[in-house]
Design a protein around this motif. Structure first.
Motif, mmCIF file in Angstrom:
data_model
loop_
_atom_site.group_PDB
_atom_site.id
_atom_site.type_symbol
_atom_site.label_atom_id
_atom_site.label_comp_id
_atom_site.label_asym_id
_atom_site.label_seq_id
_atom_site.Cartn_x
_atom_site.Cartn_y
_atom_site.Cartn_z
ATOM 1 N N ALA A 1 0.825 -1.212 0.000
ATOM 2 C CA ALA A 1 0.000 0.000 0.000
ATOM 3 C C ALA A 1 0.854 1.256 0.000
ATOM 4 N N VAL A 2 0.159 2.399 -0.125
ATOM 5 C CA VAL A 2 0.773 3.706 0.067
ATOM 6 C C VAL A 2 -0.121 4.532 0.984
ATOM 7 N N ARG A 3 0.523 5.456 1.673
ATOM 8 C CA ARG A 3 -0.205 6.459 2.464
ATOM 9 C C ARG A 3 -0.084 7.756 1.676
ATOM 10 N N LEU A 4 -1.207 8.420 1.471
ATOM 11 C CA LEU A 4 -1.210 9.704 0.790
ATOM 12 C C LEU A 4 -1.347 10.807 1.827
ATOM 13 N N VAL A 5 -0.491 11.809 1.709
ATOM 14 C CA VAL A 5 -0.545 12.966 2.593
ATOM 15 C C VAL A 5 -1.068 14.131 1.765
ATOM 16 N N PHE A 6 -2.259 14.597 2.115
ATOM 17 C CA PHE A 6 -2.923 15.663 1.374
ATOM 18 C C PHE A 6 -2.576 17.021 1.977
ATOM 19 N N ASP A 7 -2.718 18.061 1.183
ATOM 20 C CA ASP A 7 -2.371 19.383 1.694
ATOM 21 C C ASP A 7 -3.411 19.969 2.647
ATOM 22 N N ASP A 8 -4.522 19.263 2.866
ATOM 23 C CA ASP A 8 -5.438 19.656 3.945
ATOM 24 C C ASP A 8 -5.065 18.919 5.235
ATOM 25 N N LEU A 9 -3.903 18.243 5.205
ATOM 26 C CA LEU A 9 -3.278 17.513 6.307
ATOM 27 C C LEU A 9 -3.924 16.177 6.631
ATOM 28 N N HIS A 10 -4.846 15.728 5.800
ATOM 29 C CA HIS A 10 -5.389 14.374 5.975
ATOM 30 C C HIS A 10 -4.295 13.390 5.563
ATOM 31 N N ASP A 11 -3.997 12.425 6.439
ATOM 32 C CA ASP A 11 -2.922 11.474 6.136
ATOM 33 C C ASP A 11 -3.144 10.097 6.750
ATOM 34 N N THR A 12 -4.375 9.791 7.115
ATOM 35 C CA THR A 12 -4.618 8.527 7.820
ATOM 36 C C THR A 12 -5.119 7.396 6.932
ATOM 37 N N GLY A 13 -5.292 7.644 5.647
ATOM 38 C CA GLY A 13 -5.756 6.579 4.760
ATOM 39 C C GLY A 13 -4.601 5.757 4.220
ATOM 40 N N ILE A 14 -4.729 4.446 4.286
ATOM 41 C CA ILE A 14 -3.763 3.519 3.707
ATOM 42 C C ILE A 14 -4.420 2.931 2.458
ATOM 43 N N TYR A 15 -3.884 3.274 1.302
ATOM 44 C CA TYR A 15 -4.439 2.866 0.018
ATOM 45 C C TYR A 15 -3.743 1.599 -0.448
ATOM 46 N N SER A 16 -4.387 0.456 -0.234
ATOM 47 C CA SER A 16 -3.814 -0.822 -0.673
ATOM 48 C C SER A 16 -3.852 -0.876 -2.201
ATOM 49 N N TRP A 17 -3.054 -1.789 -2.756
ATOM 50 C CA TRP A 17 -3.060 -1.942 -4.213
ATOM 51 C C TRP A 17 -4.466 -2.283 -4.701
ATOM 52 N N ASP A 18 -5.138 -3.172 -3.987
ATOM 53 C CA ASP A 18 -6.490 -3.561 -4.367
ATOM 54 C C ASP A 18 -7.439 -2.359 -4.336
ATOM 55 N N TYR A 19 -7.323 -1.512 -3.306
ATOM 56 C CA TYR A 19 -8.211 -0.359 -3.198
ATOM 57 C C TYR A 19 -7.931 0.651 -4.311
ATOM 58 N N LEU A 20 -6.660 0.890 -4.630
ATOM 59 C CA LEU A 20 -6.337 1.790 -5.733
ATOM 60 C C LEU A 20 -6.921 1.264 -7.044
ATOM 61 N N ARG A 21 -6.825 -0.030 -7.232
ATOM 62 C CA ARG A 21 -7.377 -0.648 -8.452
ATOM 63 C C ARG A 21 -8.887 -0.455 -8.518
ATOM 64 N N ARG A 22 -9.555 -0.720 -7.392
ATOM 65 C CA ARG A 22 -11.015 -0.538 -7.347
ATOM 66 C C ARG A 22 -11.403 0.910 -7.605
ATOM 67 N N LEU A 23 -10.646 1.851 -7.018
ATOM 68 C CA LEU A 23 -10.946 3.264 -7.255
ATOM 69 C C LEU A 23 -10.838 3.590 -8.736
ATOM 70 N N GLY A 24 -9.856 3.016 -9.409
ATOM 71 C CA GLY A 24 -9.727 3.229 -10.846
ATOM 72 C C GLY A 24 -10.871 2.614 -11.624
ATOM 73 N N GLU A 25 -11.185 1.366 -11.313
ATOM 74 C CA GLU A 25 -12.245 0.654 -12.035
ATOM 75 C C GLU A 25 -13.620 1.267 -11.813
ATOM 76 N N GLU A 26 -13.851 1.785 -10.623
ATOM 77 C CA GLU A 26 -15.179 2.276 -10.243
ATOM 78 C C GLU A 26 -15.276 3.794 -10.225
ATOM 79 N N GLN A 27 -14.305 4.461 -10.822
ATOM 80 C CA GLN A 27 -14.222 5.916 -10.715
ATOM 81 C C GLN A 27 -15.502 6.618 -11.187
ATOM 82 N N ALA A 28 -16.001 6.279 -12.338
ATOM 83 C CA ALA A 28 -17.184 6.966 -12.880
ATOM 84 C C ALA A 28 -18.393 6.802 -11.958
ATOM 85 N N GLU A 29 -18.639 5.580 -11.496
ATOM 86 C CA GLU A 29 -19.800 5.327 -10.636
ATOM 87 C C GLU A 29 -19.644 6.000 -9.277
#
Length: 126
Positions: free
Chosen positions: A74-102
């Motif tokens: 996974a990766v952790r993304l650090v956003f400029d609004d200081l949100h940094d607690t999400g761990i984006y697994s490879w599977d979750y990144l893939r799902r976000l890509g596949e399901e982006q439009a919906e």
């Protein structure tokens, strides 16, 4: 859906506010920072159980400051609004890509239903 292997490439395009992710099977996704922020896998956004997801408004201009590896899964993304607690697994990144439009359509519909906006609130002058 394929069980996601590690991406072959993760590229942060700060100026465009996009995270590009490529997988070994050739699938490639350009995931906007705003989308990644409002779909963060963190408990702060997703809640601790079904039906507890928080709608995050006002993030149209959010950017990603850093992409930090988390083990080999996974990766952790650090956003400029200081949100940094999400761990984006490879599977979750893939799902976000596949399901982006919906997912994006559902997000915009939920904002509209609640009278919320993607735009940040106006800054107060002091």
């Amino acid at each position: 859906m394929v069980d996601a292997a590690a991406p072959t490439e993760i590229r942060l395009k700060r100026a465009e506010r996009v995270l590009e992710v490529a997988f070994p099977d050739g699938a490639r996704y350009a995931l906007p920072a705003e989308y990644l922020r409002v779909e963060s896998p963190s408990a702060e956004v997703q809640g601790h159980g079904p039906g507890q997801k928080t709608i995050v408004a006002g993030r149209r201009e959010v950017g990603i400051m850093r992409v930090e590896p988390v083990g080999h899964y996974a990766v952790r993304l650090v956003f400029d609004d200081l949100h940094d607690t999400g761990i984006y697994s490879w599977d979750y990144l893939r799902r976000l890509g596949e399901e982006q439009a919906e997912r994006w359509a559902a997000y915009e519909a939920e904002l509209a239903a609640r009278g919320l906006s993607r735009d940040p609130p106006p800054r107060r002058r002091t």
